[in-house]
Scaffold this active site. Structure first.
Site, PDB file in Angstrom:
ATOM      1  N   GLY A  11       0.846  -1.209   0.000  1.00  0.00           N
ATOM      2  CA  GLY A  11       0.000   0.000   0.000  1.00  0.00           C
ATOM      3  C   GLY A  11       0.871   1.245   0.000  1.00  0.00           C
ATOM      4  O   GLY A  11       0.495   2.294   0.519  1.00  0.00           O
ATOM      5  N   GLY A  14      -0.478   4.589  -1.022  1.00  0.00           N
ATOM      6  CA  GLY A  14      -1.663   5.066  -0.300  1.00  0.00           C
ATOM      7  C   GLY A  14      -1.311   6.207   0.647  1.00  0.00           C
ATOM      8  O   GLY A  14      -0.159   6.648   0.735  1.00  0.00           O
ATOM      9  N   GLN A 112      -0.215 -12.856   0.894  1.00  0.00           N
ATOM     10  CA  GLN A 112       0.987 -12.198   1.447  1.00  0.00           C
ATOM     11  C   GLN A 112       1.686 -13.107   2.455  1.00  0.00           C
ATOM     12  O   GLN A 112       2.915 -13.127   2.519  1.00  0.00           O
ATOM     13  CB  GLN A 112       0.597 -10.842   2.048  1.00  0.00           C
ATOM     14  CG  GLN A 112       0.144  -9.885   0.936  1.00  0.00           C
ATOM     15  CD  GLN A 112      -0.176  -8.481   1.396  1.00  0.00           C
ATOM     16  OE1 GLN A 112      -0.254  -8.204   2.587  1.00  0.00           O
ATOM     17  NE2 GLN A 112      -0.366  -7.596   0.441  1.00  0.00           N
ATOM     18  N   VAL A 128      -1.082  -3.409   9.467  1.00  0.00           N
ATOM     19  CA  VAL A 128      -1.782  -2.150   9.740  1.00  0.00           C
ATOM     20  C   VAL A 128      -3.151  -2.171   9.040  1.00  0.00           C
ATOM     21  O   VAL A 128      -4.147  -1.693   9.583  1.00  0.00           O
ATOM     22  CB  VAL A 128      -0.952  -0.946   9.240  1.00  0.00           C
ATOM     23  CG1 VAL A 128      -1.717   0.362   9.389  1.00  0.00           C
ATOM     24  CG2 VAL A 128       0.372  -0.863   9.996  1.00  0.00           C
ATOM     25  N   GLY A 129      -3.199  -2.755   7.844  1.00  0.00           N
ATOM     26  CA  GLY A 129      -4.441  -2.779   7.049  1.00  0.00           C
ATOM     27  C   GLY A 129      -5.566  -3.468   7.808  1.00  0.00           C
ATOM     28  O   GLY A 129      -5.374  -4.544   8.371  1.00  0.00           O
ATOM     29  N   ASP A 158      -4.134   3.414  18.864  1.00  0.00           N
ATOM     30  CA  ASP A 158      -5.155   3.487  19.929  1.00  0.00           C
ATOM     31  C   ASP A 158      -4.512   3.915  21.248  1.00  0.00           C
ATOM     32  O   ASP A 158      -5.075   4.724  21.987  1.00  0.00           O
ATOM     33  CB  ASP A 158      -5.830   2.120  20.072  1.00  0.00           C
ATOM     34  CG  ASP A 158      -6.324   1.613  18.736  1.00  0.00           C
ATOM     35  OD1 ASP A 158      -7.004   2.384  18.049  1.00  0.00           O
ATOM     36  OD2 ASP A 158      -6.001   0.468  18.356  1.00  0.00           O
ATOM     37  N   HIS A 186      -8.351  -4.034  17.346  1.00  0.00           N
ATOM     38  CA  HIS A 186      -8.332  -2.653  16.842  1.00  0.00           C
ATOM     39  C   HIS A 186      -9.692  -2.411  16.180  1.00  0.00           C
ATOM     40  O   HIS A 186      -9.850  -2.555  14.968  1.00  0.00           O
ATOM     41  CB  HIS A 186      -7.186  -2.462  15.839  1.00  0.00           C
ATOM     42  CG  HIS A 186      -7.271  -1.129  15.139  1.00  0.00           C
ATOM     43  ND1 HIS A 186      -7.082   0.062  15.796  1.00  0.00           N
ATOM     44  CD2 HIS A 186      -7.554  -0.801  13.860  1.00  0.00           C
ATOM     45  CE1 HIS A 186      -7.245   1.059  14.947  1.00  0.00           C
ATOM     46  NE2 HIS A 186      -7.539   0.559  13.760  1.00  0.00           N
TER      47      HIS A 186
HETATM   48  P1  NAX Z   1      -5.384   4.108   1.025  1.00  0.00           P
HETATM   49  O1  NAX Z   1      -6.654   3.635   0.387  1.00  0.00           O
HETATM   50  O2  NAX Z   1      -4.964   5.530   0.908  1.00  0.00           O
HETATM   51  O3  NAX Z   1      -4.176   3.224   0.460  1.00  0.00           O
HETATM   52  C1  NAX Z   1      -4.211   1.846   0.410  1.00  0.00           C
HETATM   53  C2  NAX Z   1      -3.221   1.426  -0.647  1.00  0.00           C
HETATM   54  O4  NAX Z   1      -3.121   0.003  -0.576  1.00  0.00           O
HETATM   55  C3  NAX Z   1      -3.642   1.780  -2.075  1.00  0.00           C
HETATM   56  O5  NAX Z   1      -2.583   2.485  -2.711  1.00  0.00           O
HETATM   57  C4  NAX Z   1      -3.900   0.427  -2.737  1.00  0.00           C
HETATM   58  O6  NAX Z   1      -3.539   0.410  -4.109  1.00  0.00           O
HETATM   59  C5  NAX Z   1      -2.998  -0.471  -1.889  1.00  0.00           C
HETATM   60  N1  NAX Z   1      -3.382  -1.891  -1.877  1.00  0.00           N
HETATM   61  C6  NAX Z   1      -4.625  -2.432  -1.790  1.00  0.00           C
HETATM   62  N2  NAX Z   1      -4.540  -3.765  -1.853  1.00  0.00           N
HETATM   63  C7  NAX Z   1      -3.224  -4.068  -1.946  1.00  0.00           C
HETATM   64  C8  NAX Z   1      -2.510  -5.285  -2.074  1.00  0.00           C
HETATM   65  N3  NAX Z   1      -3.146  -6.460  -2.121  1.00  0.00           N
HETATM   66  N4  NAX Z   1      -1.152  -5.231  -2.164  1.00  0.00           N
HETATM   67  C9  NAX Z   1      -0.513  -4.052  -2.153  1.00  0.00           C
HETATM   68  N5  NAX Z   1      -1.139  -2.866  -2.058  1.00  0.00           N
HETATM   69  C10 NAX Z   1      -2.485  -2.883  -1.970  1.00  0.00           C
HETATM   70  O7  NAX Z   1      -5.483   3.634   2.565  1.00  0.00           O
HETATM   71  P2  NAX Z   1      -4.665   4.154   3.810  1.00  0.00           P
HETATM   72  O8  NAX Z   1      -5.331   5.360   4.370  1.00  0.00           O
HETATM   73  O9  NAX Z   1      -3.226   4.229   3.476  1.00  0.00           O
HETATM   74  O10 NAX Z   1      -4.961   2.971   4.859  1.00  0.00           O
HETATM   75  C11 NAX Z   1      -4.413   1.683   4.665  1.00  0.00           C
HETATM   76  C12 NAX Z   1      -5.027   0.705   5.653  1.00  0.00           C
HETATM   77  O11 NAX Z   1      -4.730   1.080   6.993  1.00  0.00           O
HETATM   78  C13 NAX Z   1      -6.557   0.605   5.590  1.00  0.00           C
HETATM   79  O12 NAX Z   1      -6.911  -0.765   5.643  1.00  0.00           O
HETATM   80  C14 NAX Z   1      -6.990   1.287   6.876  1.00  0.00           C
HETATM   81  O13 NAX Z   1      -8.237   0.796   7.323  1.00  0.00           O
HETATM   82  C15 NAX Z   1      -5.873   0.901   7.802  1.00  0.00           C
HETATM   83  N6  NAX Z   1      -5.723   1.694   9.029  1.00  0.00           N
HETATM   84  C16 NAX Z   1      -5.299   1.044  10.130  1.00  0.00           C
HETATM   85  C17 NAX Z   1      -5.087   1.694  11.328  1.00  0.00           C
HETATM   86  C18 NAX Z   1      -4.613   0.956  12.542  1.00  0.00           C
HETATM   87  O14 NAX Z   1      -4.514   1.586  13.607  1.00  0.00           O
HETATM   88  N7  NAX Z   1      -4.315  -0.341  12.502  1.00  0.00           N
HETATM   89  C19 NAX Z   1      -5.377   3.147  11.454  1.00  0.00           C
HETATM   90  C20 NAX Z   1      -5.391   3.866  10.144  1.00  0.00           C
HETATM   91  C21 NAX Z   1      -6.007   3.128   9.011  1.00  0.00           C
HETATM   92  O15 NAX Z   1      -7.395   3.276   9.106  1.00  0.00           O
END
Ligand code: NAX
Length: 328
Positions: A11, A14, A112, A128-129, A158, A186
């Site tokens: 990501g 992103g 992955q 993180v995702g 958090d 989370h």
């Molecule tokens: P974005 O939508 O800005 O970016 C995500 C990126 O991941 C995109 O560029 C997309 O092309 C890429 N992607 C999707 N599937 C992929 C794959 N299979 N392999 C490689 N890249 C892939 O999201 P962003 O704001 O950067 O957030 C990323 C993730 O973090 C989300 O799932 C979000 O929910 C999660 N978060 C987790 C947090 C935590 O505390 N654990 C807090 C922040 C955030 O909400």
């Protein structure tokens, strides 16, 4: 300078990736004498955007940045990496339930996990995702070649959010708030255990005695902070998430000072807080600074907190059930 530490970030193009990569490359994460090599892993359609980020990384002229490569698959992107930061996943669409998101994202973490098993023997993996606990569980189950204790999911954001709220309430700097473990998922069931927290080395309850605030506004503010940021910014939290990811990796990489701990979701060993073995659950953690860590198991938990912890545990058990076919 020593051998570069190789870090894969999925990501990478992103929002979080854009904040995170520069802080890793700058030397902030592993120190000014440790070079890093970045593997930017993206979906094929986002590779061009990742190329732009790579150009900017070059243009920062960070002395610690040994190189940047871009990949459109985890198989190639994870080859030989020491840290895999799994940030990329599909966002929750309109009207999508949490279970739909879990099912949508699960297969990403199967692939992955398998790619890590193939290409990265000396690796630590941070998810993180979202939903990060369950995604980490899936990746770990599909990567049996790597010890389970090398997988974690991020709840540091958090903890940071909870500390910031309590510091404001007590009228102190955030550095005065310590010992604030996040238990569980989370998600909106997470448990910021204020009962064991300290302010300036003394029990927090001595400074903030208003339990109505702590059990009510404080809990819900922390649990729903992500949604509040989306409502205000029109986008999900990114800079604070990247910052928490830096804190998370640093906390595992360095030895935790005696008597301190930090929050991270790791596989439960089934021995404490009534959490079954194997569940990817956020606990207080103390790192030994040599790649190993201990779960801090001896915190006193009140009946009130036991009930809250049971709630977040049950949510994680239900999530595990939703993805049982993906657990290799
Ligand atoms: P974005 O939508 O800005 O970016 C995500 C990126 O991941 C995109 O560029 C997309 O092309 C890429 N992607 C999707 N599937 C992929 C794959 N299979 N392999 C490689 N890249 C892939 O999201 P962003 O704001 O950067 O957030 C990323 C993730 O973090 C989300 O799932 C979000 O929910 C999660 N978060 C987790 C947090 C935590 O505390 N654990 C807090 C922040 C955030 O909400």
């Amino acid at each position: 300078m020593s051998q570069p530490i190789k870090v894969a970030v999925t990501g990478a193009a992103g929002q979080i990736g854009y904040s995170l990569l520069f802080r890793i490359a700058s030397g902030e994460l592993f120190g000014p004498d440790t070079p890093v090599h970045l593997n930017l892993v993206e979906l094929p359609q986002a590779v061009k955007a990742a190329e732009g980020t790579a150009m900017e990384l070059d243009d920062c002229a960070f002395p610690t940045l040994a190189g940047v490569d871009i990949f459109d698959s985890p198989e190639t992107g994870f080859d030989g990496v020491n840290w895999a930061l799994l940030v990329g996943s599909k966002p929750r669409g309109p009207g999508m339930e949490r279970n739909d998101l879990i099912k949508e994202n699960g297969p990403i973490f199967v692939a992955q996990g398998k790619a890590l098993a193939k290409g990265a023997s000396d690796v630590r993996c941070v998810v993180v995702g979202n939903p990060c606990n369950t995604n980490a569980l899936i990746a770990q189950h599909n990567c049996r070649e790597v010890p389970a204790t090398r997988f974690s999911a991020m709840t540091m954001l958090d903890e940071n959010r909870a500390k910031a709220q309590l510091a404001k309430k007590a009228g102190v700097g955030v550095g005065s708030v310590s010992h604030l473990p996040i238990f569980g998922n989370h998600s909106s069931t997470m448990v910021p255990n204020f009962e064991v927290a300290n302010i300036s080395g003394k029990p927090l309850l001595d400074s903030i005695s208003d339990r109505n605030y702590l059990e009510g506004e404080f809990f819900t503010t922390v649990q729903k902070r992500g949604a509040a940021i989306i409502a205000a910014r029109g986008k999900s939290s990114a800079a604070s998430a990247a910052s928490a990811c830096i804190d998370h990796v640093k906390a595992f990489y360095n030895k935790t000072p005696e008597g301190q701990y930090f929050s991270a979701a790791v596989p439960s060993d089934g021995s404490c807080y009534d959490v079954p073995s194997g569940l990817m659950f956020s606990f207080p953690i103390s790192s030994n600074g040599d790649g190993t860590y201990e779960i801090v198991k001896d915190l006193e938990i009140s009946e009130y907190m036991k009930g809250k912890i049971a709630g977040t545990r049950d949510e994680l058990l239900a999530e595990r059930d939703v993805v049982k076919d993906l657990l290799g």
